[in-house]
Design a protein around this motif. Structure first.
Motif, short mmCIF file in Angstrom:
data_model
loop_
_atom_site.label_atom_id
_atom_site.label_comp_id
_atom_site.label_asym_id
_atom_site.label_seq_id
_atom_site.Cartn_x
_atom_site.Cartn_y
_atom_site.Cartn_z
N LEU A 72 0.84 -1.20 0.00
CA LEU A 72 0.00 0.00 0.00
C LEU A 72 0.87 1.25 0.00
O LEU A 72 1.67 1.45 0.91
CB LEU A 72 -0.92 -0.02 1.22
N PHE A 134 -10.51 2.14 0.27
CA PHE A 134 -9.53 1.07 0.08
C PHE A 134 -10.25 -0.24 -0.21
O PHE A 134 -11.16 -0.64 0.51
CB PHE A 134 -8.67 0.91 1.33
N LYS A 135 -9.83 -0.90 -1.28
CA LYS A 135 -10.42 -2.20 -1.62
C LYS A 135 -9.50 -2.92 -2.59
O LYS A 135 -8.70 -2.31 -3.30
CB LYS A 135 -11.81 -2.03 -2.23
N VAL A 143 -1.63 -7.01 4.08
CA VAL A 143 -1.60 -5.60 3.67
C VAL A 143 -0.41 -4.99 4.40
O VAL A 143 -0.35 -5.03 5.63
CB VAL A 143 -2.90 -4.86 4.01
N THR A 145 2.18 -1.58 4.73
CA THR A 145 2.39 -0.17 4.39
C THR A 145 3.54 0.39 5.21
O THR A 145 3.61 0.18 6.42
CB THR A 145 1.11 0.66 4.56
N TYR A 149 0.97 5.24 6.87
CA TYR A 149 -0.28 5.21 7.64
C TYR A 149 -0.61 6.61 8.13
O TYR A 149 -1.78 7.02 8.13
CB TYR A 149 -0.13 4.25 8.83
N ASP A 166 -9.06 1.45 8.52
CA ASP A 166 -8.64 0.19 9.13
C ASP A 166 -9.69 -0.91 8.94
O ASP A 166 -9.34 -2.08 8.72
CB ASP A 166 -8.38 0.39 10.63
N GLN A 168 -11.74 -1.13 6.42
CA GLN A 168 -11.66 -1.54 5.02
C GLN A 168 -10.51 -2.53 4.81
O GLN A 168 -10.65 -3.50 4.06
CB GLN A 168 -11.49 -0.31 4.14
N VAL A 169 -9.38 -2.28 5.48
CA VAL A 169 -8.26 -3.22 5.41
C VAL A 169 -8.68 -4.55 6.03
O VAL A 169 -8.42 -5.63 5.45
CB VAL A 169 -7.03 -2.65 6.13
N SER A 172 -10.69 -6.59 3.75
CA SER A 172 -9.98 -7.06 2.55
C SER A 172 -9.16 -8.32 2.81
O SER A 172 -8.78 -9.02 1.88
CB SER A 172 -9.05 -5.97 2.02
N LEU A 173 -8.89 -8.61 4.08
CA LEU A 173 -8.01 -9.72 4.44
C LEU A 173 -8.75 -11.04 4.60
O LEU A 173 -9.91 -11.08 5.02
CB LEU A 173 -7.29 -9.41 5.75
N PHE A 179 -1.97 -7.32 8.85
CA PHE A 179 -1.83 -5.91 8.52
C PHE A 179 -0.54 -5.45 9.20
O PHE A 179 -0.46 -5.44 10.43
CB PHE A 179 -3.03 -5.13 9.05
#
Length: 255
Positions: A72, A134-135, A143, A145, A149, A166, A168-169, A172-173, A179
């Motif tokens: 990211l 975020f997607k 994820v 980064t 952040y 957060d 959204q992350v 996504s997992l 993360f």
């Protein structure tokens, strides 16, 4: 207006006036991480590997062959290249750029896109998304980064609510997914006060925000810590640039 990512990379390349003692390295680096780091295609990156503690970070992030990884805001694609080599042909790496950040880092976005055009990095794709949305197109294992952040709540990114980001992350997992956040340490108790001025964030507020959406704190690495950093100067200050005190946190989605 934000400094460009190019400025950040130049800053990272410059020496620090204060000597920094290197923390002990991991002794259990997986063979596939070592092989990825030794990929001849990374020859222009290897000069930074020791300073950036690459083997330690990849081991801590638990990256494995066959995984799906998000890098990211990937900057110069330094981490993207090694992720690509670790996950291999059965894995995938998404270089994800928020549109708003991409405006400030056009040359780095082009670097990401050029990487995709290189057959050696056939497992890499680039996604441009709104900062507030975020997607990823499929569930991912990691994820990751580094030093970004703290940008999300700032004006140029649209004042994103970190807790919303957060979540959204989290969504996504895959169950059990990770993360991993690396960022510049701000003064204790400062919260998000210094995100847009010193480009730092208090690790305590990061942990509070990320855990609030369901993540479990899964560990930290001290390989990028520097007690000589006073925490109250810009990360670009010549006294500390390239060697800021950085926290490395790993959070896990319950599985």
């Amino acid at each position: 207006m934000r400094p460009t990512v190019l400025a950040v990379l130049v800053a990272l390349a410059l020496p620090v006036a204060t000597a920094v003692a290197a923390p002990p390295a991991h002794s259990n680096v997986p063979a596939y991480v070592t092989a990825a780091i030794n990929d001849p295609a990374r020859k222009s990156d290897v000069g930074d590997d020791d300073r950036r503690k690459l083997a330690d970070l990849m081991t801590f992030a638990e990256v494995k062959p066959g995984q799906v990884v998000v890098d990211l805001i990937p900057g110069s694609s330094y981490f993207t290249r090694v992720f690509s080599a670790i996950v291999g042909p059965k894995g995938k790496v998404y270089s994800v750029w928020p549109n708003e950040y991409g405006i400030e880092a056009k040359s780095d976005v082009q670097t990401s896109k050029a990487l995709v055009a290189d057959p050696h990095y056939a497992n890499v794709g680039v996604l441009m998304v709104p900062a507030k949305e975020f997607k990823v197109s499929e569930p991912v294992d990691l994820v990751f980064t580094s030093q970004n952040y703290h940008d999300y709540p700032d004006k140029f990114m649209g004042n994103v609510d970190p807790a919303v980001f957060d979540k959204q992350v989290f969504d996504s997992l895959k169950p059990g997914g990770l993360f991993v956040i690396i960022d510049h340490v701000a003064e204790a108790g400062s919260g998000m006060r210094d995100t847009d001025t010193l480009h730092r964030i208090d690790p305590a507020i990061v942990r509070k925000q990320v855990e609030s959406v369901g993540f479990k704190f899964d560990g930290q690495s001290d390989v990028l810590r520097n007690p000589a950093d006073p925490h109250n100067i810009k990360v670009f200050d010549k006294a500390i640039r390239g060697h800021t005190d950085q926290f490395v946190y790993r959070f896990r989605k319950p599985g």
